[in-house]
Design an enzyme around this catalytic site. Structure first.
Site, PDB file in Angstrom:
ATOM      1  N   GLY A 124      -2.843 -85.070  50.667  1.00  0.00           N
ATOM      2  CA  GLY A 124      -1.482 -84.891  50.038  1.00  0.00           C
ATOM      3  C   GLY A 124      -0.587 -85.961  50.613  1.00  0.00           C
ATOM      4  O   GLY A 124       0.481 -86.283  49.881  1.00  0.00           O
ATOM      5  N   ASN A 184       6.495 -75.230  50.642  1.00  0.00           N
ATOM      6  CA  ASN A 184       5.413 -74.301  51.327  1.00  0.00           C
ATOM      7  C   ASN A 184       5.812 -73.610  52.399  1.00  0.00           C
ATOM      8  O   ASN A 184       4.870 -72.534  52.763  1.00  0.00           O
ATOM      9  CB  ASN A 184       4.703 -75.599  52.268  1.00  0.00           C
ATOM     10  N   GLN A 237       1.830 -77.315  46.856  1.00  0.00           N
ATOM     11  CA  GLN A 237       1.660 -76.173  46.822  1.00  0.00           C
ATOM     12  C   GLN A 237       1.626 -75.259  45.390  1.00  0.00           C
ATOM     13  O   GLN A 237       1.307 -74.151  45.336  1.00  0.00           O
ATOM     14  CB  GLN A 237       2.822 -75.533  47.663  1.00  0.00           C
ATOM     15  N   HIS A 275      -7.086 -79.183  50.042  1.00  0.00           N
ATOM     16  CA  HIS A 275      -7.246 -78.200  51.030  1.00  0.00           C
ATOM     17  C   HIS A 275      -6.532 -76.957  50.713  1.00  0.00           C
ATOM     18  O   HIS A 275      -6.372 -75.921  51.490  1.00  0.00           O
ATOM     19  CB  HIS A 275      -7.557 -78.681  52.348  1.00  0.00           C
ATOM     20  N   THR A 304     -14.335 -97.093  49.637  1.00  0.00           N
ATOM     21  CA  THR A 304     -15.182 -96.072  48.868  1.00  0.00           C
ATOM     22  C   THR A 304     -14.971 -94.780  48.847  1.00  0.00           C
ATOM     23  O   THR A 304     -14.215 -94.069  49.899  1.00  0.00           O
ATOM     24  CB  THR A 304     -16.504 -96.534  49.659  1.00  0.00           C
ATOM     25  N   CYS A 340       7.045 -75.924  65.462  1.00  0.00           N
ATOM     26  CA  CYS A 340       6.133 -75.864  66.467  1.00  0.00           C
ATOM     27  C   CYS A 340       5.292 -77.301  66.842  1.00  0.00           C
ATOM     28  O   CYS A 340       4.928 -77.161  67.763  1.00  0.00           O
ATOM     29  CB  CYS A 340       5.219 -74.636  66.800  1.00  0.00           C
TER      30      CYS A 340
HETATM   31  C1  PLP Z   1      -0.085 -79.279  53.042  1.00  0.00           C
HETATM   32  C2  PLP Z   1       1.140 -80.202  52.366  1.00  0.00           C
HETATM   33  C3  PLP Z   1       1.135 -81.467  52.276  1.00  0.00           C
HETATM   34  C4  PLP Z   1       0.132 -82.516  52.728  1.00  0.00           C
HETATM   35  O1  PLP Z   1      -1.157 -82.385  52.476  1.00  0.00           O
HETATM   36  P1  PLP Z   1      -2.418 -82.803  53.250  1.00  0.00           P
HETATM   37  O2  PLP Z   1      -3.411 -82.845  52.379  1.00  0.00           O
HETATM   38  O3  PLP Z   1      -2.495 -82.057  54.487  1.00  0.00           O
HETATM   39  O4  PLP Z   1      -1.812 -84.109  53.760  1.00  0.00           O
HETATM   40  C5  PLP Z   1       2.264 -82.105  51.370  1.00  0.00           C
HETATM   41  N1  PLP Z   1       3.015 -81.354  50.787  1.00  0.00           N
HETATM   42  C6  PLP Z   1       3.140 -80.004  50.894  1.00  0.00           C
HETATM   43  C7  PLP Z   1       4.132 -79.219  50.164  1.00  0.00           C
HETATM   44  C8  PLP Z   1       2.001 -79.402  51.383  1.00  0.00           C
HETATM   45  O5  PLP Z   1       2.257 -78.010  51.519  1.00  0.00           O
END
Ligand code: PLP
Length: 394
Positions: free
Chosen positions: A80, A159, A187, A209, A245, A333
């Site tokens: 992301g 998030n 999200q 993920h 790739t 944190c």
């Molecule tokens: C987790 C998250 C990201 C980052 O995604 P990654 O695949 O962990 O780099 C970006 N924006 C939001 C709102 C997220 O919750």
């Protein structure tokens, strides 16, 4: 009982769906060809990548197909974060005479820290504030976007609090000034209907993920016709828009996860909402001086941010951990400090409450029984921590 895990931290990451694992396995085995190869052994993998691209496009309402039937509005990324960076980068390159980026005070670090990096390179960055419920100040947004603005980047769903932004209206504000609009839908995708074409986004990023695909893969929607300067330059992969790739197995997994999310969206949305609302109602009925954060009318279905006054979120998490309950706190944190997160600070949540914030985030794998268990364990935990809190005067 003590050894089971009750996972309520799905906004941090999700379990890979068994169906997704299943779909990925052949690509660690017999299907190891390079999709860029001329020979048929690699070529067959390329076809499967295109099928995954189509699955992603279908979840995101990206309609366009080229002559071969491929959805060219989607490129695969490594995460992301990459999608967020690449979108802003591309918008700045597409409008080189413009020097300003408008974003919001509550974006993910994937947007905010990239903007800080750009500010250090003499771009102008303006962060639009939110109100106490995390809602975007649309008047300040309209005032911030000017003829020097290349891109507006505003997330779809937050998030930490789950607050949903009015992306369509934000897109209109950006476009009225000739700026591009990017939305971080990491999200939102798979949890609420996301239609890239309808919402007016020029760029929209998602991450595997967060929707039951593996870590380390994502996708970026790029509206047809927008000139796209790649962030990662290399081979001719992704039609010259993303070198490197392909992470084949993960891309296949992301496609499968998007298909599952799309077919289960309505039912899952209803399930998560019911579980979350029931859980919050129980907490509000049994624990004094707490508040639920975010825009309660307009929230992602599985996100619950709760502030418990006069105690530390980290202490709550530690005591929950004893029962195998996983959640996260509302502090930054990652920086090693216990400062309330930038999101809670932007919302002006009082310190005494912001410090005691816990985010519970649900997935399709959570059950009512699990949430009842957590709702039962929490009141004595909170009471015990407040008893020893110097700030608590009941
Ligand atoms: C987790 C998250 C990201 C980052 O995604 P990654 O695949 O962990 O780099 C970006 N924006 C939001 C709102 C997220 O919750």
């Amino acid at each position: 009982m003590e050894h089971r895990v009750i996972y309520l931290d799905n906004n941090a990451t999700t379990r890979v769906a068994p169906e997704v694992v299943e779909a990925m396995l052949p690509y660690f085995g017999e299907l190891y060809g390079n999709p860029s190869s001329i020979h048929r052994f690699g070529g067959q993998v390329a076809a499967h990548i295109e099928a995954a691209r189509r699955q992603v496009a279908e979840l995101l309402g990206a309609e366009y197909r080229d002559r071969d039937g491929n959805a060219t509005e989607i490129i695969f990324t490594s995460c992301g974060t990459e999608g967020d960076n690449a979108a802003i980068h591309a918008a700045l390159r597409a409008l080189p005479e413009r020097r300003k980026i408008v974003t919001t005070a509550v974006e993910h670090p994937a947007v905010l820290h990239y903007c800080e990096e750009l500010a250090a390179r003499d771009f102008i960055v303006e962060k639009v504030p939110v109100d106490g419920r995390g809602r975007l100040d649309m008047e300040k947004l309209a005032a911030a976007v000017d003829d020097n603005t290349a891109v507006v980047s505003a997330m779809w769903g937050n998030n930490e609090t789950g607050t949903i932004f009015p992306v369509k209206e934000i897109a209109a504000v950006a476009h009225a000034r000739g700026a591009y609009f990017h939305t971080d839908a990491v999200q939102a995708a798979g949890k609420v209907p996301v239609n890239a074409a309808e919402c007016g986004a020029d760029f929209l990023s998602i991450s595997g993920h967060k929707l039951h695909a593996p870590k380390g893969v994502g996708a970026l929607y790029i509206r047809r016709g927008i000139p796209f300067a790649p962030l990662i330059c290399g081979g001719h992969q992704e039609r010259m828009r993303r070198g490197g790739t392909e992470n084949v197995a993960s891309i296949i997994g992301l496609g499968k996860a998007c298909e599952l999310a799309r077919s289960g969206l309505e039912a899952e949305n209803r399930q998560l909402r019911a579980l979350r609302d029931g859980f919050e109602a129980k907490l509000l009925a049994t624990i004094p001086r707490i508040r639920v954060n975010g825009d309660l009318e307009n929230r992602l279905p599985g996100t619950s941010s709760v502030s418990f006054e006069c105690i530390e979120g980290e202490s709550i998490l530690m005591l929950l951990d004893v029962f195998g309950i996983c959640a996260s706190s509302g502090s930054a944190c990652t920086t090693g400090s216990l400062e309330p997160s930038h999101v809670l600070r932007a919302m002006g949540i009082p310190y005494s409450a912001a410090h005691g914030t816990v985010r519970f985030s649900l997935s399709r794998y959570n059950t009512e029984e699990e949430l009842d268990f957590v709702a039962e364990k929490l009141p004595p935990i909170i009471a015990r921590l407040r008893e020893i809190s110097p700030y608590w005067k009941a």
